[in-house]
Scaffold this motif. Structure first.
Motif, PDB file in Angstrom:
ATOM      1  N   LEU A 146      -0.820 -68.388   3.309  1.00 33.91           N
ATOM      2  CA  LEU A 146      -1.304 -67.694   4.698  1.00 33.91           C
ATOM      3  C   LEU A 146      -2.795 -67.880   4.654  1.00 33.91           C
ATOM      4  N   VAL A 147      -2.926 -68.720   5.731  1.00 32.88           N
ATOM      5  CA  VAL A 147      -4.789 -68.660   5.542  1.00 32.88           C
ATOM      6  C   VAL A 147      -4.999 -67.767   6.961  1.00 32.88           C
ATOM      7  N   PHE A 148      -6.350 -66.948   6.547  1.00 35.39           N
ATOM      8  CA  PHE A 148      -7.038 -66.298   8.052  1.00 35.39           C
ATOM      9  C   PHE A 148      -8.851 -68.049   7.969  1.00 35.39           C
ATOM     10  N   GLY A 157     -12.271 -64.301   8.169  1.00 36.88           N
ATOM     11  CA  GLY A 157     -11.194 -64.083   7.798  1.00 36.88           C
ATOM     12  C   GLY A 157     -10.251 -63.183   6.598  1.00 36.88           C
ATOM     13  N   VAL A 158     -11.955 -63.716   5.830  1.00 33.11           N
ATOM     14  CA  VAL A 158     -11.559 -62.464   4.010  1.00 33.11           C
ATOM     15  C   VAL A 158     -10.883 -61.186   4.370  1.00 33.11           C
ATOM     16  N   SER A 159     -12.278 -60.247   4.976  1.00 31.30           N
ATOM     17  CA  SER A 159     -11.844 -59.098   5.799  1.00 31.30           C
ATOM     18  C   SER A 159     -10.100 -58.526   5.873  1.00 31.30           C
ATOM     19  N   ILE A 160      -9.837 -60.016   6.592  1.00 35.97           N
ATOM     20  CA  ILE A 160      -8.081 -59.485   7.287  1.00 35.97           C
ATOM     21  C   ILE A 160      -7.452 -59.362   6.380  1.00 35.97           C
ATOM     22  N   ILE A 207      -3.249 -57.719   2.753  1.00 32.79           N
ATOM     23  CA  ILE A 207      -2.883 -57.452   1.310  1.00 32.79           C
ATOM     24  C   ILE A 207      -2.902 -56.111   1.054  1.00 32.79           C
ATOM     25  N   ALA A 208      -3.900 -55.290   0.970  1.00 33.37           N
ATOM     26  CA  ALA A 208      -4.412 -54.216   1.049  1.00 33.37           C
ATOM     27  C   ALA A 208      -2.702 -52.822   1.155  1.00 33.37           C
ATOM     28  N   SER A 209      -2.921 -53.254   2.716  1.00 32.16           N
ATOM     29  CA  SER A 209      -2.715 -52.151   3.204  1.00 32.16           C
ATOM     30  C   SER A 209      -0.898 -52.439   3.566  1.00 32.16           C
ATOM     31  N   ARG A 210       0.328 -53.759   2.819  1.00 29.99           N
ATOM     32  CA  ARG A 210       1.048 -53.944   2.954  1.00 29.99           C
ATOM     33  C   ARG A 210       1.706 -54.098   1.257  1.00 29.99           C
ATOM     34  N   GLY A 224     -16.565 -65.306   2.789  1.00 30.11           N
ATOM     35  CA  GLY A 224     -16.343 -63.731   3.276  1.00 30.11           C
ATOM     36  C   GLY A 224     -16.587 -62.557   1.933  1.00 30.11           C
ATOM     37  N   GLY A 225     -17.557 -61.445   3.428  1.00 28.87           N
ATOM     38  CA  GLY A 225     -17.325 -60.170   2.301  1.00 28.87           C
ATOM     39  C   GLY A 225     -16.174 -59.425   2.540  1.00 28.87           C
TER      40      GLY A 225
END
Length: 212
Positions: free
Chosen positions: A31-33, A119-122, A127-130, A142-143
């Motif tokens: 899954l690539v952002f 895309g790092v932020s998304i 990952i964290a919320s789900r 990315g930050g």
């Protein structure tokens, strides 16, 4: 002046892109952002040289599109801005949920999440919320979101491979800021490994292959 900002909920539709076929021979589902300025159908082409039988790629499309340049011909996109970030983030995360549900990813495959630039932020927030137990998480140039903490990732095991890659010549990353960010993220994700490639603010496929 009696101005008031209100909210309304409605159903929307967004596209996403895939590369290769998901079969019983697939070993890795990615899954690539993409980063700011990309469209998913162009971003996913960066992975065309990966083994086609073993790898299946899914690239979500950032919802906010805009014209790049003054000729109004090329189109780019953005995931988020500082405007209404909390609500927009939840909209994006629900969209990603819908993609994953639609794709019916095979459980016997390795699930790899990759975020490039914005895309790092998304990817990190999803990952964290789900509570996504992916096999690997790769962050590229990315930050890491400021609001995320160690307890947001307590569900991950030590076997989850987490890597951050940045180009040695990346103009967006000053060495002092990179070192400070490393220390902060290391406290949140203790198993993270930091890598560099010789290029700039770009996705370097060889550095990704070296992780797997």
């Amino acid at each position: 002046m009696n101005s008031e900002e209100k909210k309304v909920s409605y159903q929307t539709t967004n596209s996403y892109s895939t590369l290769n076929q998901l079969t019983d021979k697939t070993k890795n589902v990615w899954l690539v952002f993409h980063g700011i300025g990309y469209l998913s159908r162009y971003f996913i082409r960066l992975f065309e040289n990966m083994n086609k039988e073993e790898n299946y790629f899914i690239a979500p499309q950032a919802p906010s599109k805009y014209y790049k340049g003054e000729d109004y011909r090329r189109v780019g996109s953005s995931w988020l801005t500082k405007e209404n970030t909390t609500a927009e983030t939840e909209n994006v995360l629900r969209y990603v949920d819908a993609i994953v549900e639609n794709e019916k990813i095979l459980k016997q495959t390795n699930f790899i999440v990759l975020g490039y630039s914005q895309g790092v932020s998304i990817a990190s927030r999803w990952i964290a919320s789900r509570k996504i137990k992916c096999n690997a998480y790769i962050m590229i140039s990315g930050g890491f979101p400021k609001e995320l903490h160690k307890e947001d990732f307590d569900f991950l095991t030590h076997t989850t491979k987490i890597t951050h890659i940045v180009g040695a010549e990346d103009p967006y990353f000053e060495i002092e800021k990179v070192e400070a960010e490393k220390e902060r993220v290391k406290q949140i994700l203790p198993q993270i490994q930091f890598k560099t490639h010789p290029g700039g603010h770009e996705l370097n496929l060889e550095s990704i292959k070296a992780i797997l």
